[in-house]
Write a protein that holds these residues in place. Structure first.
Motif, PDB file in Angstrom:
ATOM      1  N   ARG A 240     -11.056   3.952  -1.536  1.00 31.57           N
ATOM      2  CA  ARG A 240     -10.304   4.738  -0.544  1.00 31.57           C
ATOM      3  C   ARG A 240     -11.199   5.070   0.658  1.00 31.57           C
ATOM      4  O   ARG A 240     -12.371   5.419   0.499  1.00 31.57           O
TER       5      ARG A 240
ATOM      6  N   TYR B 225     -11.014  12.678   1.248  1.00 35.35           N
ATOM      7  CA  TYR B 225     -10.357  11.368   1.261  1.00 35.35           C
ATOM      8  C   TYR B 225      -8.839  11.451   1.307  1.00 35.35           C
ATOM      9  O   TYR B 225      -8.164  10.438   1.109  1.00 35.35           O
TER      10      TYR B 225
ATOM     11  N   THR C  64      -6.896   3.624   4.603  1.00 36.82           N
ATOM     12  CA  THR C  64      -7.383   2.501   3.798  1.00 36.82           C
ATOM     13  C   THR C  64      -6.747   1.171   4.212  1.00 36.82           C
ATOM     14  O   THR C  64      -7.463   0.207   4.484  1.00 36.82           O
TER      15      THR C  64
ATOM     16  N   TRP D 115      -7.379  -0.617  -3.964  1.00 43.33           N
ATOM     17  CA  TRP D 115      -6.879   0.767  -3.952  1.00 43.33           C
ATOM     18  C   TRP D 115      -5.376   0.783  -3.700  1.00 43.33           C
ATOM     19  O   TRP D 115      -4.636   1.534  -4.359  1.00 43.33           O
TER      20      TRP D 115
ATOM     21  N   ALA E 246      -3.002   3.733  -5.380  1.00 39.53           N
ATOM     22  CA  ALA E 246      -2.091   4.399  -4.451  1.00 39.53           C
ATOM     23  C   ALA E 246      -0.648   4.388  -4.942  1.00 39.53           C
ATOM     24  O   ALA E 246       0.166   5.191  -4.479  1.00 39.53           O
TER      25      ALA E 246
ATOM     26  N   TYR F  74       1.597   9.464  -2.034  1.00 40.13           N
ATOM     27  CA  TYR F  74       0.531  10.465  -1.963  1.00 40.13           C
ATOM     28  C   TYR F  74       0.974  11.769  -2.615  1.00 40.13           C
ATOM     29  O   TYR F  74       2.142  12.157  -2.577  1.00 40.13           O
TER      30      TYR F  74
END
Length: 686
Positions: free
Chosen positions: A323, A345, A351, A384, A389, A399
């Motif tokens: 990330r 982060y 990303t 990632w 994710a 998220y």
């Protein structure tokens, strides 16, 4: 937020915000002071003559790194001539220097007591922003024969401000003073040096190795001139374009930031006053905007963000392997983990955008070495996207903050708490998936496939990425489309319910290329239609939505950076007229801000306000607003790398006149581009 009567000067890691007299008298609600690396090193800097505060006649912020204040004692009046003139000149560049000049205009000699009250609360910038000053360490002041030392210590965390002058002064713990005698028409000068120190374990100054020009004006002037000379030249028949470009170029120079321990390399800081540090998303998007004009920023940004890429699972910092960081801070609250920005982060778009920037930079520069150097980091970023994710397991980027106390709720670019909603105005549960981030993921995989095939020698991986990108595009167009509105949902909730509001995010989908061709005309129509288009720019949220507010941060205000990528996306799908409309609106707005576009301004209809209304707490200068005119120039001229050459396909707004961009750097060497807008026949007829 500092008001309109404040003066700001900055140079990368250091900035000063003062009153129009040059005085600094910090209060909890005003971010005035001398700041460096997220710490306020001066919170009091008040000049008096014979015990009187001074009145400002005028001030000049000559360059981003210097200002000059013209003052007289007492109140200004038309009837009594001032017998003294006081001039304060200051320069910031690694440290801070102020020169005082006092002139006696009287026919009699005068005796004067000149005093500068000085102090520092060593507040962390987060404490200033939150208006909470809760220092847990020890403040100290030590007056020496030739200097005043102000300091703060808390364990191994130590910050100091050391003040000295070239004229012998009397120092005490609250400042310093001179007693001077001036004959008629005599002048007195003093130069004051303020040096700041960030002292770590072992007594080492952590700032050693940072880019520093010193405080000499000639060095700063040379650096700025070199920066401007290196960039392409923009000339325009309509003066606003060239003037706005020049202002943007200079502001971009001011925002160059040198992260600690990385050898003095610079990348764009996000903005003054709150965000003079590196942000993954902001730095990447700014680099994309300015690639034709300052390509070296992209190389530095990619290397620095790659070096700080996540390597572990850390809930406090919302970190995962691969990330890219969101934000890095160097102040006390980060050092003692009272907030997670060391680094933090909590961003879902930095990303995939890291991969996008690497590919776009190579297309412009031909820098194959960097593509090979960052292969591991690029692959980790793509991993990632797939492995960490996808919090719901349906192939999208989601998220949800793991640091529930200090982490960001919304981790897309519209990161205010209420920026994501359903059409009824209610807020969705977490995790959330924002539409433009899926576009970034599609773009990242498509671009990474090219890198894998051409430079990494891995055609199988390239084929895999292309299949995944195609599947993502098909699924996205099927599951995010709001049929009754003819647009893509702003976001999805974990049950797959759509946040069915019309937003500017759909323009980013055009830029990424994830929009099906047959749906692109509807998206273009919305972007320049009456609900989103104000006449100055595209609103973040459409008029008529329940949460719409023309001065809502992400719910109706206009963001110049947002509009620059929307225009780029419109050009990608062939909507050149619509792109020119957006560019024209934003460049028109820039003229009302003296060429310096703010972070955001009001989404009021142009016919209603006649001028753009600045958002009350907008950062200025701000990196991706500074970059917006540069990307708009690229878009209007249709500048695109193509098979090792620079293609030019201009489409200027009606009445724009001629624009020329000279010495555009890239793998082709340096080339020129020219364009002319069509005549405004309606006005000619009138």
């Amino acid at each position: 937020m500092a008001g309109s009567n404040t003066v700001r000067i900055l140079d990368g890691n250091t900035f000063v915000v003062s009153e129009d007299t040059g005085d600094i008298e910090a209060t909890p609600s005003e971010p005035t002071g001398l700041f460096s690396l997220d710490t306020r090193y001066l919170s009091k800097w008040v000049l008096t003559v014979n015990g009187e505060r001074l009145n400002a006649l005028s001030y000049d912020d000559l360059q981003y790194y210097e200002a000059r204040f013209f003052l007289v004692p007492g109140m200004a009046t038309h009837y009594v001539d001032a017998k003294l003139s006081i001039i304060r000149e200051r320069v910031v560049g690694g440290s801070f220097r102020e020169t005082l000049t006092i002139l006696n205009h009287d026919e009699k000699p005068v005796d004067l007591e000149i005093r500068m009250d000085a102090g520092s609360d060593f507040a962390d910038l987060f404490q200033v922003k939150d208006e909470i000053l809760n220092k847990k360490g020890e403040l100290y002041a030590e007056a020496e024969a030739d200097r005043l030392r102000l300091g703060y210590r808390r364990g191994n965390f130590k910050r100091e401000t050391v003040i000295s002058a070239n004229q012998p002064a009397r120092y005490d713990n609250r400042g310093f003073a001179w007693s001077i005698h001036l004959e008629p028409n005599e002048q007195w000068d003093a130069a004051i040096d303020v040096r700041t120190f960030a002292i770590g374990p072992g007594g080492r100054d952590l700032r050693i190795g940072l880019r520093a020009h010193g405080t000499e004006r000639l060095a700063l002037e040379h650096d700025l001139q070199e920066w401007v000379d290196k960039a392409p030249k923009v000339n325009s028949e309509h003066g606003r374009v060239a003037a706005t470009y020049r202002r943007s170029l200079v502001d971009l120079a001011a925002l160059r930031f040198s992260p600690l321990s990385l050898g003095g390399q610079t990348l764009p800081a996000a903005g003054l006053p709150w965000f003079m540090t590196m942000f993954g998303r902001d730095s990447i998007l700014t680099c994309l905007q300015v690639l034709p004009f300052a390509p070296e920023m992209s190389k530095t940004t990619l290397r620095i963000l790659g070096a700080l890429q996540g390597t572990r699972f850390d809930d406090f910092r919302d970190e995962d392997p691969g990330r890219i960081l969101h934000e890095m801070r160097y102040g006390e609250t980060a050092a003692f983990e009272e907030q997670p920005h060391s680094p933090y982060y909590g961003s879902v778009d930095a990303t995939p955008l890291f991969v996008v920037l690497l590919d776009e930079y190579e297309r412009w520069s031909g820098d194959v070495a960097l593509v090979k150097e960052l292969e591991r980091e690029c692959r980790a970023a793509l991993k990632w996207i797939d492995d960490y994710a996808d919090l719901v397991g349906n192939g999208y980027i989601w998220y949800e903050r793991r640091n529930t106390e200090n982490g960001l709720e919304n981790q897309c670019w519209k990161d205010s708490w209420d920026s994501v909603s359903y059409a009824d105005g209610s807020l969705p549960p977490f995790p959330r998936a924002s539409c433009e981030v899926q576009g970034y993921a599609y773009d990242a995989k498509t671009r990474a496939a090219r890198l894998a095939r051409e430079f990494w020698g891995d055609p199988a991986y390239a084929d895999q990425l292309e299949r995944e990108a195609a599947q993502l595009k098909a699924r996205f167009n099927r599951e995010w489309w709001v049929e009754e509105g003819g647009f893509y949902a702003l976001a999805l909730d974990p049950q797959g319910r759509k946040c069915d509001v019309l937003s500017s995010n759909i323009g980013h989908l055009l830029w990424s290329g994830i929009v099906d061709d047959e749906r692109a005309p509807r998206i273009a129509e919305h972007l320049v239609g009456p609900r989103l288009w104000s006449g100055w720019g595209v609103r973040t949220l459409a008029e008529g939505e329940i949460r719409y507010n023309p001065i809502g941060y992400h719910n109706g205000a206009i963001w110049p950076f947002d509009n620059s990528f929307i225009a780029w996306g419109l050009r990608r799908y062939g909507f050149a007229e619509e792109a020119a409309t957006v560019a024209n609106g934003i460049l028109d707005a820039a003229t009302y801000f003296d060429g310096r576009l703010p972070e955001a301004f009001g989404g009021y209809q142009r016919e209603l306000t006649k001028f753009p209304v600045e958002y009350p707490t907008a950062c200025s200068p701000q990196a991706w607003s500074t970059g917006a005119p540069l990307l708009l120039i690229r878009t209007m001229l249709g500048l695109e790398p193509h098979e090792g050459h620079l293609a030019v396909d201009p489409r200027l707004p009606v009445g724009m006149g001629r624009i020329e961009v000279l010495d555009i750097p890239g793998r082709w060497g340096r080339v020129d581009a020219f364009a002319r807008g069509r005549l405004d026949l309606h006005n000619l007829a009138g």
